[in-house]
Each structure stands twice: as C-alpha cells, then as structure tokens.
Motif scaffolding. Structure first.
Motif, PDB file in Angstrom:
ATOM      1  N   VAL A 140     -11.446 -31.615  52.356  1.00 62.16           N
ATOM      2  CA  VAL A 140     -11.147 -31.710  50.916  1.00 62.16           C
ATOM      3  C   VAL A 140     -12.427 -31.965  50.123  1.00 62.16           C
ATOM      4  O   VAL A 140     -12.665 -31.353  49.074  1.00 62.16           O
ATOM      5  CB  VAL A 140     -10.106 -32.815  50.649  1.00 62.16           C
TER       6      VAL A 140
ATOM      7  N   VAL B 229      -3.967 -32.033  50.644  1.00 65.50           N
ATOM      8  CA  VAL B 229      -4.007 -32.505  52.029  1.00 65.50           C
ATOM      9  C   VAL B 229      -2.823 -31.945  52.817  1.00 65.50           C
ATOM     10  O   VAL B 229      -2.973 -31.485  53.960  1.00 65.50           O
ATOM     11  CB  VAL B 229      -4.026 -34.044  52.084  1.00 65.50           C
ATOM     12  N   ASN B 230      -1.651 -31.988  52.218  1.00 64.01           N
ATOM     13  CA  ASN B 230      -0.463 -31.445  52.888  1.00 64.01           C
ATOM     14  C   ASN B 230      -0.601 -29.940  53.124  1.00 64.01           C
ATOM     15  O   ASN B 230      -0.217 -29.425  54.184  1.00 64.01           O
ATOM     16  CB  ASN B 230       0.785 -31.712  52.048  1.00 64.01           C
TER      17      ASN B 230
ATOM     18  N   THR C   4      -2.987 -29.143  56.040  1.00 65.92           N
ATOM     19  CA  THR C   4      -2.494 -29.535  57.363  1.00 65.92           C
ATOM     20  C   THR C   4      -1.154 -28.877  57.697  1.00 65.92           C
ATOM     21  O   THR C   4      -0.502 -29.236  58.669  1.00 65.92           O
ATOM     22  CB  THR C   4      -2.340 -31.070  57.454  1.00 65.92           C
TER      23      THR C   4
ATOM     24  N   VAL D 294      -9.341 -33.484  57.804  1.00 63.61           N
ATOM     25  CA  VAL D 294      -8.832 -32.970  56.532  1.00 63.61           C
ATOM     26  C   VAL D 294      -9.498 -33.629  55.328  1.00 63.61           C
ATOM     27  O   VAL D 294      -9.719 -32.984  54.292  1.00 63.61           O
ATOM     28  CB  VAL D 294      -7.290 -33.110  56.465  1.00 63.61           C
ATOM     29  N   ASN D 295      -9.852 -34.919  55.442  1.00 62.96           N
ATOM     30  CA  ASN D 295     -10.481 -35.595  54.302  1.00 62.96           C
ATOM     31  C   ASN D 295     -11.881 -35.037  54.030  1.00 62.96           C
ATOM     32  O   ASN D 295     -12.269 -34.828  52.868  1.00 62.96           O
ATOM     33  CB  ASN D 295     -10.551 -37.099  54.554  1.00 62.96           C
TER      34      ASN D 295
END
Length: 214
Positions: free
Chosen positions: A111, A139-140, A143, A107-108
């Motif tokens: 982004v 991020v939330n 995911t 996820v990082n």
C-alpha cells in the motif's frame, strides 16, 4: 537598448525572468466564448529603495477550451506554458486498467509503495483515490486474490504493474483507446498547461496580449 518582441508571450516571460522580477495575478474572469477564461497579470520589479514592487506592464492571458483550473491570486515568481507535465497525463495519454492476481508478500508495504509510485508519477496534482478501485478498502482488495486495482493514465498503470510484481503478484494492463488527437481540421486536441507557481489552468491553448504600460 530595449528589445521589442512581436510575440507578447515572449515579452511577458522576459519580464518575469530574473531574481528581482515578479508577477501579480490580479484577476480571473469568464471570457466571451464558452470554456474561455481570462487572466489579468501585471509584471513588476522589486525596488530595493522603497522595499516594494514597481509595476511594469499589464497583460491579459486568454485560456481557450478550459477543462480544469486551480488558481489563487497574488504575487508569483514563475509562469510557464507546457505541452508535457504530470498534470496533463489524465488528458493526453491513453488510460489503462490494472488487473492483478496473487497475494502480496507484505500488504502494508505494498500500500505504501502504491501511494509512493502514484505520487512520483502524478505529483501533488492528482489523488490516488480518484483512480483506484473503491469497491472495497485497498488492503482488502489487495489480499482478495485477484481483481482490478484501478484505471489511470498508462504511465501510472505501468508503474503500478511494476510495484505489484515487485511484491510477488502477477499484474497486467488493459489499455483503453485514446480519442483522436486531432480534430477534423487537423488541429491538436491535446491539452496544454499554464502554470503560475502553484496555480494552473489546463486548456487547448493560450494567448497573451498586452493591456498597456502602467
């Protein structure tokens, strides 16, 4: 032998061409009709003997139907009028909503790639935060399993779909209808850009008149 231009826009651009040619953005004021702005511009030549600028001509540039501007006064080296530019995408192309599902591989990294894709599409003139879904932290959101990433001009939305897919997710766009690009008289509704170094105005059209020799 001097060249005489009927089109003052071409004359202005000609006086700004060359390494020793400069412009001075003198003033910005309201025009005589709604959404009109008038720019006062002076052309000048750098005089090596006095190490300063020697004035040439003064012009008024009328911006008609202004919808956005970011300007700063002072000396500039570049002036142009364009029908295609990243800053115009929010006005002249359809918008699209980005739908996604699945979980990203990292996820990082996703982004970072989303931010890079947005910057490479729209440049420094737009902010991702204004086109992204802000219902929860990014991020939330990414995911959460599924959702709406945001709504933005179609070229940007298509880039986002490729980025999401690259990170192991499923994604698609829902294109929004674009307004009619012509008015009832057949005139274009598309916006144009006047760029002056880092300053810009977005309007329906621009006209250039010479105020006289300095």
């Amino acid at each position: 032998m001097s060249i005489i231009f009927d089109d003052k826009r071409e004359q202005l651009l000609a006086e700004l061409a060359g390494e020793q040619q400069y412009g001075i953005f003198l003033a910005l004021q309201m025009g005589g009709v709604p959404q009109e702005l008038q720019l006062m511009v002076q052309t000048a030549v750098f005089d090596e003997q006095v190490q300063g600028l020697r004035p040439k001509s003064q012009y008024v540039i009328r911006a008609l139907g202004v919808v956005e501007h970011r300007v700063s006064l002072g000396v500039f080296g570049n002036l142009f009028i364009a029908d295609e530019h990243p800053v115009l995408l929010h006005y002249n192309v359809p918008r699209a909503t980005i739908q996604f599902s699945g979980q990203p591989d990292d996820v990082n990294e996703l982004v970072l790639d989303i931010n890079q894709a947005y910057l490479s599409t729209f440049g420094p003139w737009r902010e991702l935060v204004k086109d992204i879904n802000r219902a929860q932290p990014l991020v939330n959101l990414l995911t959460s399993g599924q959702g709406v990433l945001g709504t933005m001009p179609k070229p940007g939305a298509e880039r986002m779909v490729r980025v999401l897919t690259h990170h192991g997710m499923q994604a698609g766009i829902d294109e929004k209808p674009l307004y009619d690009d012509e008015d009832e008289h057949g005139r274009s509704r598309n916006m144009r850009l006047l760029g002056i170094d880092d300053s810009y105005l977005i309007a329906l059209d621009f006209s250039v008149d010479e105020l006289g020799k300095v």
